[in-house]
Write an enzyme that holds these catalytic residues in place. Structure first.
Site, mmCIF file in Angstrom:
data_model
loop_
_atom_site.group_PDB
_atom_site.id
_atom_site.type_symbol
_atom_site.label_atom_id
_atom_site.label_comp_id
_atom_site.label_asym_id
_atom_site.label_seq_id
_atom_site.Cartn_x
_atom_site.Cartn_y
_atom_site.Cartn_z
ATOM 1 N N ASP A 1 0.811 -1.221 0.000
ATOM 2 C CA ASP A 1 0.000 0.000 0.000
ATOM 3 C C ASP A 1 0.842 1.268 0.000
ATOM 4 O OD1 ASP A 1 0.927 -0.410 2.577
ATOM 5 O OD2 ASP A 1 -1.035 -0.861 3.418
ATOM 6 N N ASN B 1 -7.910 -2.756 14.055
ATOM 7 C CA ASN B 1 -9.296 -3.059 13.663
ATOM 8 C C ASN B 1 -9.389 -4.270 12.731
ATOM 9 O OD1 ASN B 1 -8.239 -2.099 11.303
ATOM 10 N ND2 ASN B 1 -9.634 -0.365 11.054
ATOM 11 N N HIS C 1 -7.584 -4.768 9.983
ATOM 12 C CA HIS C 1 -7.310 -4.557 8.554
ATOM 13 C C HIS C 1 -6.021 -5.256 8.125
ATOM 14 C CE1 HIS C 1 -4.975 -0.470 9.116
ATOM 15 N NE2 HIS C 1 -4.166 -1.494 9.215
ATOM 16 N N GLU D 1 -9.917 -2.004 5.048
ATOM 17 C CA GLU D 1 -10.570 -1.707 6.321
ATOM 18 C C GLU D 1 -11.818 -2.585 6.493
ATOM 19 O OE1 GLU D 1 -8.834 -0.024 8.212
ATOM 20 O OE2 GLU D 1 -8.442 2.031 7.614
HETATM 21 P P1 PGA Z 1 1.719 -1.407 12.577
HETATM 22 O O1 PGA Z 1 0.573 -1.427 11.509
HETATM 23 O O2 PGA Z 1 2.688 -2.432 12.158
HETATM 24 O O3 PGA Z 1 2.298 -0.012 12.498
HETATM 25 O O4 PGA Z 1 1.098 -1.703 13.900
HETATM 26 C C1 PGA Z 1 0.084 -2.636 11.060
HETATM 27 C C2 PGA Z 1 -1.070 -2.393 10.114
HETATM 28 O O5 PGA Z 1 -1.767 -1.391 10.292
HETATM 29 O O6 PGA Z 1 -1.263 -3.210 9.209
#
Ligand code: PGA
Length: 244
Positions: A67, A136, A138, A143
């Site tokens: 992404d 959450n 994702h 999302e």
């Molecule tokens: P993080 O993010 O590794 O910064 O916790 C993970 C994600 O949002 O996929």
């Protein structure tokens, strides 16, 4: 799904890096799907150390990142292009021409997204896709929703993701509100999926991913249907999961 228990962040990072380096050693010209965020940073550091020792060679590896924020150019320090160079690509012998991160500054999002999917398909899909998981549930920037997404597309980020990611920006208002992300279907086409998770904040999402119903309200739950998915998580992230 296979769950690998790690003691803490360092142990998780080493175990995740072990799986990635094994992939590269077994198939030097492999395709890696890569992720950004706090979770994979320790694994990248470990891989860099092993590269420096001469244990792993990235010269033939190709990569596709999950992404990128909409509107950020490659050289923006908040962009995922920049993150990947700073945290990994600049420190190993990977051929930058073989690395791909969605173009946040594209003027033609629709054809860009189609083309990104076409390139991933033509490459044969990642041999190994590394994923973090959002608080959450994702994966990439897919999302919680009422359906699972297909290919690469533009998404509106949820408030909880904007808040979670604001720690990396000066102010919450600076966090881009949209991102390009590989879709859930694209992610599922990877031959192997490696999810890394650490910390108490991920505990509910990890439980939902591994033991909840398969539902787009927890996008990571679809990974239960993947035939080769390994979750490497530390004790805190596994604290709400049944023990063994
Ligand atoms: P993080 O993010 O590794 O910064 O916790 C993970 C994600 O949002 O996929």
């Amino acid at each position: 799904m296979k769950i690998v228990r790690a003691k803490d962040y360092q142990d998780m990072s080493r175990k995740a890096a072990n799986i990635i380096s094994a992939q590269v050693i077994l198939k030097p010209e492999c395709i890696l799907g890569l992720a950004t965020g706090s979770t994979p940073m320790g694994a990248y550091q470990q891989l860099i150390k092993w590269y420096e020792k001469g244990d792993v060679d990235f010269s033939q590896v190709s990569t596709f990142n999950l992404d990128e924020y909409v509107g950020l150019s490659d050289d923006d320090p908040q962009s995922y292009h920049y993150f990947m160079r700073k945290n990994f690509f600049d420190h190993v012998n990977i051929d930058l021409a073989k690395t791909h991160v969605p173009d946040g500054a594209t003027k033609d999002p629709e054809s860009f997204c189609k083309n990104y999917d076409r390139m991933i398909a033509e490459a044969g899909y990642p041999d190994l896709q590394l994923l973090g998981i959002g608080n959450n549930g994702h994966i990439g920037f897919n999302e919680p929703d009422d359906h699972f997404s297909a290919g690469t597309h533009c998404v509106d980020l949820t408030e909880s993701t904007i808040q979670a990611n604001s720690r990396l920006f000066e102010k919450e208002e600076d966090v881009p509100r949209q991102a390009y992300t590989m879709g859930v279907q694209t992610i599922m086409y990877a031959h192997m999926i490696l999810v890394a998770a650490n910390g108490e904040k991920k505990a509910q999402a990890v439980r939902d991913m591994c033991f909840g119903p398969v539902t787009p309200s927890c996008p990571a739950s679809i990974l239960q249907l993947h035939t080769n998915c390994v979750v490497v998580a530390d004790e805190a992230a596994l604290s709400l999961c049944p023990a063994e």
